[in-house]
Design a protein around this motif. Structure first.
Motif, PDB file in Angstrom:
ATOM      1  N   ASP A  13      74.440  79.311  36.950  1.00 19.37           N
ATOM      2  CA  ASP A  13      75.619  78.724  37.593  1.00 19.37           C
ATOM      3  C   ASP A  13      76.730  78.417  36.593  1.00 19.37           C
ATOM      4  N   GLU A  14      76.431  78.499  35.281  1.00 22.59           N
ATOM      5  CA  GLU A  14      77.420  78.224  34.241  1.00 22.59           C
ATOM      6  C   GLU A  14      77.994  79.546  33.718  1.00 22.59           C
ATOM      7  N   PRO A  15      79.274  79.824  33.974  1.00 16.11           N
ATOM      8  CA  PRO A  15      79.879  81.069  33.489  1.00 16.11           C
ATOM      9  C   PRO A  15      79.782  81.234  31.969  1.00 16.11           C
ATOM     10  N   ASP A  16      79.864  80.129  31.223  1.00 17.48           N
ATOM     11  CA  ASP A  16      79.769  80.230  29.765  1.00 17.48           C
ATOM     12  C   ASP A  16      78.401  80.758  29.337  1.00 17.48           C
ATOM     13  N   ASN A  17      77.366  80.279  30.029  1.00 11.58           N
ATOM     14  CA  ASN A  17      76.012  80.775  29.712  1.00 11.58           C
ATOM     15  C   ASN A  17      75.880  82.263  30.015  1.00 11.58           C
ATOM     16  N   LEU A  18      76.467  82.680  31.136  1.00 10.96           N
ATOM     17  CA  LEU A  18      76.411  84.095  31.493  1.00 10.96           C
ATOM     18  C   LEU A  18      77.133  84.955  30.471  1.00 10.96           C
ATOM     19  N   LEU A  19      78.278  84.445  29.981  1.00  9.46           N
ATOM     20  CA  LEU A  19      79.033  85.179  28.964  1.00  9.46           C
ATOM     21  C   LEU A  19      78.215  85.346  27.698  1.00  9.46           C
ATOM     22  N   LEU A  20      77.537  84.276  27.302  1.00  9.27           N
ATOM     23  CA  LEU A  20      76.697  84.345  26.095  1.00  9.27           C
ATOM     24  C   LEU A  20      75.558  85.354  26.265  1.00  9.27           C
ATOM     25  N   ILE A  21      74.941  85.340  27.439  1.00  8.92           N
ATOM     26  CA  ILE A  21      73.830  86.268  27.699  1.00  8.92           C
ATOM     27  C   ILE A  21      74.323  87.712  27.666  1.00  8.92           C
ATOM     28  N   ARG A  22      75.455  87.978  28.332  1.00  8.85           N
ATOM     29  CA  ARG A  22      75.989  89.340  28.364  1.00  8.85           C
ATOM     30  C   ARG A  22      76.358  89.808  26.959  1.00  8.85           C
ATOM     31  N   ALA A  35      76.030  89.979  35.746  1.00  8.47           N
ATOM     32  CA  ALA A  35      75.982  88.524  35.602  1.00  8.47           C
ATOM     33  C   ALA A  35      76.550  87.872  36.856  1.00  8.47           C
ATOM     34  N   MET A  36      75.801  86.938  37.446  1.00  7.35           N
ATOM     35  CA  MET A  36      76.234  86.293  38.683  1.00  7.35           C
ATOM     36  C   MET A  36      75.996  84.783  38.606  1.00  7.35           C
ATOM     37  N   SER A  37      77.031  84.027  39.026  1.00  7.06           N
ATOM     38  CA  SER A  37      76.923  82.570  38.987  1.00  7.06           C
ATOM     39  C   SER A  37      76.563  81.964  40.338  1.00  7.06           C
ATOM     40  N   ASP A  38      76.713  82.731  41.406  1.00  7.06           N
ATOM     41  CA  ASP A  38      76.366  82.260  42.745  1.00  7.06           C
ATOM     42  C   ASP A  38      74.947  82.722  43.072  1.00  7.06           C
ATOM     43  N   PRO A  39      73.958  81.819  43.125  1.00 10.16           N
ATOM     44  CA  PRO A  39      72.571  82.245  43.345  1.00 10.16           C
ATOM     45  C   PRO A  39      72.348  82.902  44.713  1.00 10.16           C
ATOM     46  N   VAL A  40      73.093  82.490  45.729  1.00  7.77           N
ATOM     47  CA  VAL A  40      72.939  83.104  47.054  1.00  7.77           C
ATOM     48  C   VAL A  40      73.351  84.570  47.007  1.00  7.77           C
ATOM     49  N   GLN A  41      74.521  84.831  46.408  1.00  8.46           N
ATOM     50  CA  GLN A  41      74.978  86.212  46.261  1.00  8.46           C
ATOM     51  C   GLN A  41      74.052  87.007  45.348  1.00  8.46           C
ATOM     52  N   ALA A  42      73.513  86.325  44.344  1.00  5.42           N
ATOM     53  CA  ALA A  42      72.611  86.998  43.404  1.00  5.42           C
ATOM     54  C   ALA A  42      71.339  87.458  44.096  1.00  5.42           C
ATOM     55  N   VAL A  43      70.808  86.636  44.990  1.00  3.98           N
ATOM     56  CA  VAL A  43      69.610  87.017  45.745  1.00  3.98           C
ATOM     57  C   VAL A  43      69.900  88.247  46.594  1.00  3.98           C
TER      58      VAL A  43
END
Length: 349
Positions: A13-22, A35-43
């Motif tokens: 849910d944290e965009p900064d974390n997603l950026l670091l992972i990518r 990379a997705m921050s919305d878990p519902v959309q991610a599912v």
């Protein structure tokens, strides 16, 4: 599989974390990261697309990592897609809870690039082995299915040739077995038999007179009426055919055995070889009897001229309830147009 071509889904849910992972994954050579921050959309995305790995944050406010895990783990388990839980919580209870829910591994926060590299590589290699094994198993299953089909086709061809050999003993051609088998299948379909039963009927009926191989030509081809002694010998063809076909577990040969043995039994018990009556006669034999008699009546034989199809039809109706099962005769009448079409399409040569 080429691990660097793998598609990885990162959910946090944290965009900064997603950026670091990518960024970390790209530095390590993994270019295909969603990379997705919305878990519902991610599912929804996980179920709609193909992924090779999921990196899932444990602590998310809208939908927890465990909730997401419960929604994606069935597909992940089925398709051997590893799910790595990314969390700052390293206590034993959290790890056990997550592993029991379907996660394959953990990645501690803050993310260590070297640890990320090792875990991602190891899990993707394991997935690659699973996929290779699955492909190999599928190839083996396909080969077994192909070989089984080849054996089945070979068995059917041998059976058809054997049946035609018997038919040539007392007929100018082997078309009779083709016609009466198609008649029987049409009648069986009207009676509501399953497709597998109809296939058995079609392929077993050609062997109904197999036992005629063991009857001498002087009796089989006699132009006149048989004497009582000769008729007694002729009746043995049911037992001879059954003897040839007995002792095998294959459904086709069991069905063929019953048809060969019982197709001269009569509904009223006046038939041979055992004098069975009514439903004591197996249904495939009751069906084959009607099909066989109708076609035999319309054929030229050494001892008779062919009947018209209309006369043969009336004879079948007349013998309903004595020679033939009334339900089978009713089904025969219901598909008479199909019967006549088969008769016209397969003339004697």
């Amino acid at each position: 599989m080429n691990t660097y071509q793998a598609r990885i889904l990162a959910i946090d849910d944290e965009p900064d974390n997603l950026l670091l992972i990518r960024q970390a994954l790209r530095k390590l050579g993994f270019a295909h990261c969603v990379a997705m921050s919305d878990p519902v959309q991610a599912v929804a995305c996980f179920h709609a697309e193909d992924f090779d790995m999921v990196l899932l944050d444990y602590n998310m406010p809208v939908m927890s990592g465990l909730a997401v895990l419960s929604m994606i783990s069935p597909k992940a388990h089925r398709e051997q897609i590893p799910i790595v839980m990314v969390t700052a919580q390293g206590d034993r209870d959290t790890r056990l809870l997550t592993l029991n829910a379907g996660a394959k591994d953990f990645l501690a926060k803050p993310i260590d690039t070297a640890e990320l590299m090792v875990r991602v590589h190891n899990l993707l290699e394991t997935r690659g082995l699973h996929l290779a094994l699955r492909r190999q198993n599928q190839q083996l299953e396909d080969k077994v299915a192909q070989r089984t089909e080849e054996l089945h086709s070979t068995r059917l061809e041998i059976i058809r040739r054997l049946a035609r050999a018997a038919e040539f003993r007392d007929s100018d051609t082997g078309v009779h077995v083709q016609r009466m088998s198609l008649y029987a299948q049409a009648i069986g379909r009207r009676l509501g038999l399953a497709e597998c039963e109809l296939d058995l009927l079609l392929n077993a009926c050609p062997m109904h007179d197999l036992g005629k191989i063991g009857i001498s030509d002087t009796i089989l081809l006699k132009p006149g009426k048989l004497t009582p002694e000769e008729f007694a010998v002729m009746q043995q063809h049911t037992l001879i055919g059954a003897s040839i076909l007995q002792g095998h577990d294959a459904e086709l040969l069991r069905a063929a055995h019953d048809i060969a043995l019982y197709h001269h039994e009569r509904w009223n018990g006046a038939g041979y070889p055992h004098g069975l009556a009514g439903e004591a006669i197996p249904l495939p034999a009751r069906i084959a009897t009607v099909a066989d008699v109708f076609d035999a009546l319309t054929m030229k034989r050494p001892y008779k001229q062919p009947w018209s199809t209309e006369d043969a039809r009336r004879e079948i109706a007349r013998l309903s309830g004595t020679h033939f099962d009334p339900a089978v005769v009713a089904a025969f009448e219901a598909v008479i147009e199909e019967i006549l079409a088969i008769h016209a399409a397969h003339p004697d040569l």
